[in-house]
Write a protein that holds these residues in place. Structure first.
Motif, mmCIF file in Angstrom:
data_model
loop_
_atom_site.group_PDB
_atom_site.id
_atom_site.type_symbol
_atom_site.label_atom_id
_atom_site.label_comp_id
_atom_site.label_asym_id
_atom_site.label_seq_id
_atom_site.Cartn_x
_atom_site.Cartn_y
_atom_site.Cartn_z
ATOM 1 N N ALA A 104 -15.366 -14.208 -30.557
ATOM 2 C CA ALA A 104 -15.522 -13.966 -32.013
ATOM 3 C C ALA A 104 -14.421 -14.196 -32.963
ATOM 4 O O ALA A 104 -14.751 -14.771 -34.119
ATOM 5 C CB ALA A 104 -15.483 -12.329 -32.077
ATOM 6 N N VAL A 123 -21.463 -15.350 -42.471
ATOM 7 C CA VAL A 123 -21.605 -15.486 -41.002
ATOM 8 C C VAL A 123 -19.941 -15.069 -40.645
ATOM 9 O O VAL A 123 -19.901 -14.380 -39.528
ATOM 10 C CB VAL A 123 -21.782 -16.856 -40.935
ATOM 11 C CG1 VAL A 123 -21.230 -17.326 -39.396
ATOM 12 C CG2 VAL A 123 -23.324 -17.388 -40.935
ATOM 13 N N ARG A 126 -19.903 -11.347 -40.109
ATOM 14 C CA ARG A 126 -20.668 -10.931 -38.756
ATOM 15 C C ARG A 126 -19.535 -10.990 -37.721
ATOM 16 O O ARG A 126 -19.650 -10.236 -36.934
ATOM 17 C CB ARG A 126 -21.910 -11.703 -38.882
ATOM 18 C CG ARG A 126 -22.693 -11.215 -37.565
ATOM 19 C CD ARG A 126 -23.928 -11.507 -37.664
ATOM 20 N NE ARG A 126 -24.366 -13.041 -37.424
ATOM 21 C CZ ARG A 126 -25.084 -13.911 -38.010
ATOM 22 N NH1 ARG A 126 -25.482 -13.544 -39.093
ATOM 23 N NH2 ARG A 126 -25.000 -15.270 -37.590
ATOM 24 N N ARG A 129 -16.827 -8.581 -37.786
ATOM 25 C CA ARG A 129 -17.168 -7.395 -37.429
ATOM 26 C C ARG A 129 -17.102 -7.147 -35.915
ATOM 27 O O ARG A 129 -16.903 -5.992 -35.105
ATOM 28 C CB ARG A 129 -18.497 -6.797 -37.916
ATOM 29 C CG ARG A 129 -18.588 -6.509 -39.620
ATOM 30 C CD ARG A 129 -19.903 -5.692 -39.840
ATOM 31 N NE ARG A 129 -20.916 -6.661 -39.624
ATOM 32 C CZ ARG A 129 -21.551 -7.328 -40.644
ATOM 33 N NH1 ARG A 129 -20.681 -7.514 -41.816
ATOM 34 N NH2 ARG A 129 -22.587 -8.243 -40.377
ATOM 35 N N LYS A 130 -17.785 -8.318 -35.293
ATOM 36 C CA LYS A 130 -17.737 -8.031 -33.580
ATOM 37 C C LYS A 130 -16.181 -7.929 -33.269
ATOM 38 O O LYS A 130 -15.989 -7.223 -32.368
ATOM 39 C CB LYS A 130 -18.618 -9.216 -33.185
ATOM 40 C CG LYS A 130 -19.787 -9.488 -33.512
ATOM 41 C CD LYS A 130 -20.072 -10.875 -32.822
ATOM 42 C CE LYS A 130 -21.581 -11.203 -33.234
ATOM 43 N NZ LYS A 130 -22.725 -10.548 -32.199
ATOM 44 N N VAL B 41 -26.916 -3.621 -33.842
ATOM 45 C CA VAL B 41 -25.644 -3.949 -33.488
ATOM 46 C C VAL B 41 -24.834 -2.879 -33.503
ATOM 47 O O VAL B 41 -24.023 -2.521 -32.536
ATOM 48 C CB VAL B 41 -24.964 -5.195 -34.130
ATOM 49 C CG1 VAL B 41 -23.539 -5.348 -33.819
ATOM 50 C CG2 VAL B 41 -25.833 -6.511 -33.745
ATOM 51 N N PRO B 47 -19.752 -3.502 -28.228
ATOM 52 C CA PRO B 47 -19.181 -3.865 -29.350
ATOM 53 C C PRO B 47 -19.599 -5.078 -30.088
ATOM 54 O O PRO B 47 -19.457 -5.568 -31.206
ATOM 55 C CB PRO B 47 -17.804 -3.786 -29.092
ATOM 56 C CG PRO B 47 -17.551 -3.691 -27.805
ATOM 57 C CD PRO B 47 -18.943 -3.379 -27.144
ATOM 58 N N LEU B 48 -19.854 -6.185 -29.240
ATOM 59 C CA LEU B 48 -19.984 -7.577 -29.557
ATOM 60 C C LEU B 48 -21.540 -7.690 -30.029
ATOM 61 O O LEU B 48 -21.824 -8.807 -30.673
ATOM 62 C CB LEU B 48 -19.638 -8.678 -28.669
ATOM 63 C CG LEU B 48 -18.291 -8.434 -28.027
ATOM 64 C CD1 LEU B 48 -17.984 -9.187 -26.615
ATOM 65 C CD2 LEU B 48 -17.302 -9.211 -28.894
ATOM 66 N N GLY B 49 -22.281 -6.837 -29.770
ATOM 67 C CA GLY B 49 -23.668 -6.830 -30.260
ATOM 68 C C GLY B 49 -24.585 -7.433 -29.598
ATOM 69 O O GLY B 49 -25.670 -7.729 -29.975
ATOM 70 N N ARG B 115 -29.667 -21.476 -41.062
ATOM 71 C CA ARG B 115 -28.821 -21.408 -42.285
ATOM 72 C C ARG B 115 -29.779 -22.462 -43.301
ATOM 73 O O ARG B 115 -30.365 -23.013 -42.937
ATOM 74 C CB ARG B 115 -27.501 -22.234 -42.192
ATOM 75 C CG ARG B 115 -26.462 -21.577 -41.221
ATOM 76 C CD ARG B 115 -25.020 -22.288 -41.238
ATOM 77 N NE ARG B 115 -24.311 -21.661 -40.366
ATOM 78 C CZ ARG B 115 -23.046 -21.553 -40.506
ATOM 79 N NH1 ARG B 115 -22.441 -21.564 -41.767
ATOM 80 N NH2 ARG B 115 -22.417 -20.960 -39.605
#
Lengths: 203, 208
Positions: A104, A123, A126, A129-130, B41, B47-49, B115
């Motif tokens: 991460a 991105v 995201r 947050r991880k 998530v 926690p890493l989803g 993207r």
């Protein structure tokens, strides 16, 4: 045996820490790899062009840091991966969490390095947050996960945090994670960690 | 046990194929979790989803797929799908790592393609594509040594089957069967297994 690695990679460092911990570091020839140009070099050892890659004396190439660490542990009769089933699963699980924290952080930094129109704030957020969620979990559940004899999970977490300190600015994880910060300061003093710390590139 | 899954994830497919092959399928409750959705998530015990994520009966939360498969391999009564030691173990895990690397690069390619076109990095996409092509070539070179696709699978062959299925779907212009016909024949036989036909991933763009 030959280890293809980069000095900064937290996953390369994890392998080197394990090698030191189980007494095999002296048998490993370290050969730096150029991740940007794997053709004709690193790709011959690992077609995915990734580090770490451990090439055994019989030519077998092991890829993925968790697999290499398990092989080193078996070869060196190490103590970082418990034998008993439940403890073993818990240690491997903690390794996955530590590796995930490292991944991460790397992805946050990779997104920061994308400039101009290729950069995406979403991105970056995201991945941030991880990282935050995983760190918060470790801090809140510190006693259960981080106590006891050092295992492969602890090594993975320490290498991930070492990479954050080495490579990232504006990632002050210590303020919100004081237990982890104290633990890391202590763990980083292990000879295996000191011997594998990434050095700032020469100017 | 509860498995957090997405019907589009090839890593989930590894776990699903393994569970069917070992008869553990009926013991696993499945909870849909979209790793691209913020709410999913936030509600995940990982926690890493990421998916797959397995919650065990005794309260462990396991990820990623290699950790889950190693755990599941202790729960069934049949011969292990991960040999416990020796050369066979390292061969099996090495193949899984190579296949997982193909999956990683393919997933990253897909995520990059989400993207907007001007935000995509052509250099990064070319880098990933080259890695996938080299890794599939390595599997092609190893095709004759792979275990019988109609016999009992192991985590190496399960991962290779899932990886080649995913490559087929996401790199439609990569004619790997033409380049590596023995690997193509191996995969086409492996893909006929009921565990594989029951677990074909859906398009990630259609996941609810």
């Amino acid at each position: 045996m030959k280890l293809r690695y980069t000095a900064a990679s937290p996953f390369s460092r994890k392998v080197l820490v394990v090698a030191h911990e189980c007494g095999l570091a002296g048998l490993i020839e370290k050969v730096p790899a150029d991740l940007e140009h794997p053709e004709g070099d690193l790709a011959n050892d690992n077609p995915l062009g990734k580090v770490p890659t451990l090439v055994l004396d019989d030519g077998t190439a092991l890829i993925e840091s968790s697999l290499i660490c398990e092989w080193l542990e078996a070869e060196g009769n190490g103590a970082l991966i418990p034998r008993e089933a439940k403890a073993r699963t818990a240690a491997l699980q903690l390794q996955a969490l530590g590796d995930g924290i490292g991944e991460a952080a790397i992805c946050v930094q990779r997104e920061r390095n994308r400039t101009g129109p290729q950069h995406s704030d979403q991105v970056e957020a995201r991945w941030q947050r991880k990282f935050d969620r995983a760190m918060d979990l470790l801090e809140s559940d510190f006693d259960r996960r981080m106590a006891g004899a050092p295992n492969i999970g602890h090594v993975a977490i320490a290498c991930a945090l070492g990479w954050v300190d080495f490579r990232m600015t504006n990632m002050d994880w210590r303020a919100k994670h004081p237990k982890l910060a104290r633990w890391y300061a202590e763990f980083a003093r292990r000879p295996s960690m000191a011997a594998t710390a990434p050095l700032a590139p020469k100017p | 046990m509860r498995l957090r899954y997405s019907p589009s994830s090839p890593f989930v497919r590894k776990v699903s194929v393994f569970a069917i092959e070992t008869g553990l399928d009926a013991k696993i409750e499945r909870v849909p979790t979209n790793p691209m959705k913020r709410a999913d998530v936030a509600g995940s015990p990982n926690p890493l989803g990421k998916v797959p994520c397995l919650e065990t009966e005794d309260g462990m939360v396991l990820y990623d797929s290699p950790v889950i498969l190693e755990y599941l391999d202790t729960l069934h009564g049949g011969p292990p799908l991960i040999p416990r030691e020796g050369r066979a173990r390292w061969d099996t895990l090495r193949r899984q790592a190579l296949a997982d690397g193909i999956l990683d690069a393919t997933v990253l390619t897909f995520v990059e393609s989400l993207r907007q076109p001007e935000r995509q990095s052509r250099g990064y996409l070319a880098h990933l594509r080259a890695a996938v092509e080299r890794a599939v070539a390595a599997l092609g070179a190893e095709a004759a040594a792979l275990p019988d696709p109609r016999g009992r699978p192991d985590v190496g062959t399960i991962a290779i089957g899932c990886a080649l299925g995913f490559v087929d779907y996401h790199f439609k212009d990569f004619a790997w069967r033409t380049k590596y016909p023995a690997l193509g024949a191996w995969y086409d036989a492996f893909a006929q297994r009921p565990s594989m036909t029951a677990t074909v991933p859906i398009d990630p763009r259609t996941v609810p």
